[in-house]
Design a protein around this motif. Structure first.
Motif, short mmCIF file in Angstrom:
data_model
loop_
_atom_site.label_atom_id
_atom_site.label_comp_id
_atom_site.label_asym_id
_atom_site.label_seq_id
_atom_site.Cartn_x
_atom_site.Cartn_y
_atom_site.Cartn_z
N ASP A 155 37.97 48.18 10.19
CA ASP A 155 38.74 48.32 8.97
C ASP A 155 37.95 49.41 8.30
O ASP A 155 36.94 49.70 8.40
CB ASP A 155 38.55 47.08 8.01
CG ASP A 155 39.52 46.99 6.82
OD1 ASP A 155 40.51 47.87 7.02
OD2 ASP A 155 39.50 46.16 5.93
N LEU A 156 38.87 49.96 7.29
CA LEU A 156 38.44 51.17 6.51
C LEU A 156 37.79 50.78 5.30
O LEU A 156 38.46 50.39 4.22
CB LEU A 156 39.42 52.22 6.21
CG LEU A 156 39.05 53.44 5.41
CD1 LEU A 156 37.84 54.09 5.98
CD2 LEU A 156 40.07 54.38 5.06
N THR A 157 36.45 50.05 5.24
CA THR A 157 35.76 49.57 4.19
C THR A 157 35.61 50.49 3.19
O THR A 157 35.63 51.60 3.03
CB THR A 157 34.80 48.81 4.82
OG1 THR A 157 33.55 49.87 5.22
CG2 THR A 157 34.81 47.72 5.72
N ALA A 158 35.25 49.97 1.81
CA ALA A 158 34.80 50.55 0.80
C ALA A 158 33.56 51.45 1.31
O ALA A 158 33.45 52.98 0.76
CB ALA A 158 34.58 49.78 -0.43
N GLU A 159 32.67 50.89 1.76
CA GLU A 159 31.30 51.56 2.29
C GLU A 159 31.69 52.96 3.35
O GLU A 159 31.28 53.98 2.86
CB GLU A 159 30.64 50.79 3.04
CG GLU A 159 29.72 49.70 2.39
CD GLU A 159 30.80 48.31 2.08
OE1 GLU A 159 30.31 47.36 1.68
OE2 GLU A 159 32.07 48.38 2.58
N LEU A 160 32.77 52.73 3.98
CA LEU A 160 32.98 53.78 5.08
C LEU A 160 33.74 54.90 4.06
O LEU A 160 33.35 56.03 4.41
CB LEU A 160 33.90 53.35 6.42
CG LEU A 160 33.34 52.44 7.57
CD1 LEU A 160 34.24 52.04 8.26
CD2 LEU A 160 32.27 53.34 7.89
N ALA A 161 34.53 54.48 3.41
CA ALA A 161 35.50 55.21 2.59
C ALA A 161 34.61 56.49 1.86
O ALA A 161 34.84 57.52 1.75
CB ALA A 161 36.57 54.74 1.80
N THR A 162 33.73 55.58 1.17
CA THR A 162 33.13 56.57 0.17
C THR A 162 32.01 57.22 0.86
O THR A 162 31.80 58.30 0.46
CB THR A 162 32.29 55.40 -0.99
OG1 THR A 162 33.14 54.53 -1.51
CG2 THR A 162 31.38 56.02 -1.80
N VAL A 179 23.45 53.78 7.41
CA VAL A 179 24.51 52.83 7.98
C VAL A 179 24.40 51.74 6.72
O VAL A 179 23.23 51.31 6.47
CB VAL A 179 24.05 52.09 9.30
CG1 VAL A 179 24.69 51.01 9.46
CG2 VAL A 179 24.29 53.13 10.55
N ASP A 180 25.30 51.42 6.46
CA ASP A 180 25.46 50.28 5.35
C ASP A 180 25.85 48.86 5.87
O ASP A 180 26.28 48.56 6.80
CB ASP A 180 26.87 50.39 4.37
CG ASP A 180 26.73 51.88 3.69
OD1 ASP A 180 25.54 52.05 2.75
OD2 ASP A 180 27.43 52.58 3.74
N ARG A 181 24.99 47.84 5.27
CA ARG A 181 25.17 46.39 5.89
C ARG A 181 26.48 46.19 5.35
O ARG A 181 26.85 46.18 4.21
CB ARG A 181 24.11 45.52 5.13
CG ARG A 181 24.38 44.10 5.51
CD ARG A 181 23.23 43.37 5.12
NE ARG A 181 22.80 42.03 5.65
CZ ARG A 181 23.57 40.80 5.41
NH1 ARG A 181 24.38 40.85 4.19
NH2 ARG A 181 23.26 39.75 6.13
N GLN A 182 27.41 45.74 6.48
CA GLN A 182 28.77 45.43 6.32
C GLN A 182 29.17 44.44 7.46
O GLN A 182 28.84 44.40 8.36
CB GLN A 182 29.65 46.37 6.23
CG GLN A 182 29.63 47.58 7.16
CD GLN A 182 30.35 48.72 6.99
OE1 GLN A 182 31.50 49.02 6.67
NE2 GLN A 182 29.64 50.07 7.22
N ASP A 226 22.62 44.28 11.62
CA ASP A 226 21.81 45.37 10.49
C ASP A 226 20.55 45.09 10.06
O ASP A 226 19.61 45.59 10.01
CB ASP A 226 22.99 45.37 9.32
CG ASP A 226 22.68 46.47 8.58
OD1 ASP A 226 23.08 47.81 8.85
OD2 ASP A 226 22.00 46.26 7.46
N ASP A 227 20.57 43.68 9.83
CA ASP A 227 19.28 43.13 9.20
C ASP A 227 18.11 43.21 10.42
O ASP A 227 16.97 43.76 10.00
CB ASP A 227 19.26 41.73 8.68
CG ASP A 227 20.28 41.55 7.72
OD1 ASP A 227 20.28 42.67 7.03
OD2 ASP A 227 20.66 40.24 7.51
N VAL A 228 18.33 42.63 11.48
CA VAL A 228 17.37 42.90 12.55
C VAL A 228 16.93 44.08 13.07
O VAL A 228 15.53 44.50 12.92
CB VAL A 228 17.79 42.04 13.81
CG1 VAL A 228 17.13 42.27 15.09
CG2 VAL A 228 18.20 40.92 13.70
#
Length: 615
Positions: free
Chosen positions: A357-364, A314-317, A189-191
């Motif tokens: 996994d269904l992360t908080a970032e994906l869910a929200t 896209v969220d960094r996760q 994600d960073d790169v």
């Protein structure tokens, strides 16, 4: 004095030091110690290594002994960010003068910071200088990005072989390493976001190799990847945006990772297509090689213009959920129709979906509370919306006319079933009659409560005296109150209408603290009344897993009160979704056909709590 000669070759150093050495005094005394040293290059450079060396305080004197640990941060286009701990710098001196070279670093940055983590020993003068060269202004037509996890993935380390593709094809190849696959996705994600901010993604396409890669052979995989990459020059962006290939793991298990994505009613599923794919290319070499679908392998090639757009959402996760984020963003933005799995070769990798996994970032971000990424792993949940409480759910439904969030509906059903078991278990003459909105569900779906309902309405009757009376609910120490509390119920209101022959009205909340992202609360309005012969309700059925009684009179009452065929919300308005962009829209029941008979039903059973498309 002059710099010590560097014990590395030119390929590693990429030239001389980028600046003159900077001088700092490091010590175990915080007041005397520099916390960091920073180099602002004023341009984008490739830092290959970092040279640190000590010098004695006085001529012919020895430098004092010390040990130091330093961290590095770099600005690759989006501000200074700490580099992973595996590029930390350890330096020590046992007296005398000495130097060390930390190599390789291999980062593109306009600014570099060396910051002190720990220091033990006496103060010392420490010189430091980055070693590297100017970054090329000419962007390559392809950029390949890969991160190797040091643990968690089988197979061979592919980094060295992958780097050779830079010389073979003139691509920009960027490799990183991290502790595990989860940390590698953060690195990717960073790169990629740094490259996008600097406008240094491939001029044509950008290749993202999965951290679950299990090896790499130039002839078997590299040449075939190049053939797949060349497809992007053959097709326009509206036809080809994302390309993957079949995969095979270290055990020789081949897989066809082309999936259909469905995101609806707060649920998400990845499933295989009944006949392998959803679309095909009508011309060109891809006509025989490429199969269209919503998502592909973990390793994939993106048209850079598409990837630049996708990265905005896209969220960094950590973890494979980062790839799911890319999948869903592509699906949301309409790139699904230009996504293809092509048979130029195979990626030697493990499937990423079992690790998602269904992360908080994906869910929200995608308004999803339940997901099946892989049938062998099962259900993943995250109650990011339901946990906001019944008032939020009521507002959501009344404002936008949506199906209630998945976790809320599941907890509401669980509370209904759990309270019913408790009531039936108190005495053999106890029975239940569904009323109001819960009773109306009899005409909707006997397996479910109404998808947009927000509470339970029911009458808990007994043929004789009830096993629970008013005092049992008022006294918090009574057996009845303790049992309800142990089951997760809390009594919020008690109204006694026994003198009018209407029983006791009890308002309850049910608190499920086990749901991930919870707790999730449900509300129940119950009337408890004894001396109600079952003969008044001679008929029986099951509603959402609970045995209930009913009668012709109850059926007539519900039909007259609620106009049963007319599906409406609690404001007596016909169903119509006021937020068409939301994935949980109810059917539009206001469109009247030529025959004056409106259609008003969900397209299939996916709206049901437990119904998932699985492969």
């Amino acid at each position: 004095s002059t710099l010590p000669s560097l014990p590395v070759d030119n390929d590693t150093t990429c030239g001389d030091g980028l600046e003159q050495p900077s001088l700092a005094l490091w010590s175990d005394d915080p007041q005397e110690t520099s916390s960091f040293q920073e180099w602002n290059f004023g341009r984008l450079v490739v830092v290959r290594a970092l040279l640190l060396f000590t010098m004695p305080f006085l001529p012919d004197a020895e430098a004092p002994p010390f040990e130091g640990l330093f961290g590095l941060a770099a600005d690759g286009g989006r501000g200074l960010r700490a580099l992973p701990s595996d590029v930390d710098v350890k330096v020590h001196s046992f007296g005398g003068s000495g130097f060390m070279l930390r190599a390789p670093i291999n980062i593109e940055a306009s600014k570099l910071r060396l910051h002190l983590r720990t220091w033990r020993g006496r103060g010392s003068l420490l010189y430091a200088t980055p070693v590297g060269c100017n970054a090329s202004d000419a962007a390559a037509d392809a950029v390949l990005v890969y991160c190797r996890p040091r643990t968690g993935v089988g197979g061979q380390d592919a980094s060295a072989t992958i780097k050779l593709m830079s010389d073979m094809y003139g691509w920009t190849v960027i490799t990183r390493s991290a502790a595990d696959p989860g940390a590698c996705f953060e690195e990717l994600d960073d790169v990629l976001k740094d490259l996008a901010s600097l406008d240094r993604l491939g001029t044509l396409a950008t290749i993202v190799l999965s951290p679950f890669l299990q090896g790499w052979n130039l002839q078997q995989h590299g040449l075939r990847l190049k053939s797949a990459f060349d497809m992007f020059a053959q097709y326009t962006p509206n036809i080809l945006s994302v390309l993957g290939m079949p995969s095979v793991d270290v055990d020789g298990q081949w897989s066809w990772p082309l999936r259909h994505i469905r995101r609806q009613y707060w649920k998400l599923t990845y499933s295989s297509y009944p006949t392998g794919s959803a679309r095909y290319l009508r011309w060109g070499s891809g006509k025989k090689l490429c199969h269209g679908g919503d998502s592909v392998s973990g390793s994939r090639i993106y048209r850079s213009s598409a990837l630049r757009e996708l990265l905005q959402g896209v969220d960094r996760q950590a973890g494979a959920s980062w790839l799911v984020n890319l999948d869903l963003e592509a699906h949301k933005r309409g790139f699904g129709r230009s996504t293809f799995l092509c048979t130029h070769g195979m990626f030697p990798e493990e499937d990423y979906l079992p690790h998602a996994d269904l992360t908080a970032e994906l869910a929200t971000r995608y308004e999803v509370e339940a997901a099946i990424f892989d049938a062998s792993v099962g259900l993943r949940t995250n109650c990011a919306f339901s946990s906001r409480g019944p008032d939020f759910v009521n507002e959501l439904i009344s404002r936008s006319f949506l199906v209630a969030p998945w976790c809320f509906r599941r907890v509401l059903r669980d509370s209904w079933q759990k309270l019913a078991r408790w009531w039936h278990g108190l005495a053999t003459d106890h029975y239940i009659v569904a009323s109001d909105g819960t009773g109306l569900a009899l005409f909707r779906n006997l397996h479910e409560l109404i998808p947009w309902d927000t509470d339970i309405d029911a009458r808990f009757f007994a043929k004789f005296d009830t096993a629970a009376n008013l005092n049992d609910f008022v006294d918090n120490s009574s057996r009845i109150s303790v049992e309800l509390k142990d089951l997760g119920f809390t009594c919020t209101s008690i109204l006694d209408y026994s003198a009018r022959g209407a029983g006791i009205h009890v308002a309850l909340t049910y608190d499920d603290e086990q749901m991930r992202g919870g707790p999730v609360l449900a509300e129940l309005d119950i009337v408890i009344q004894g001396h109600m012969p079952k003969a008044r309700f001679p008929l029986a059925t099951k509603l959402a897993g609970v045995s209930v009684r009913l009668s012709q009179d109850l059926q007539d009452l519900l039909v007259r009160k609620y106009s049963a065929p007319w599906k409406q919300n609690k404001m007596d308005q016909s169903l119509v979704c006021l937020d068409p962009s939301h994935n949980a829209c109810v059917p539009n029941c206001t469109i009247v056909g030529a025959d004056e008979t409106p259609d008003c039903e969900f397209p299939d059973r996916f709206v049901e709590i437990d119904f998932f498309e699985q492969s």
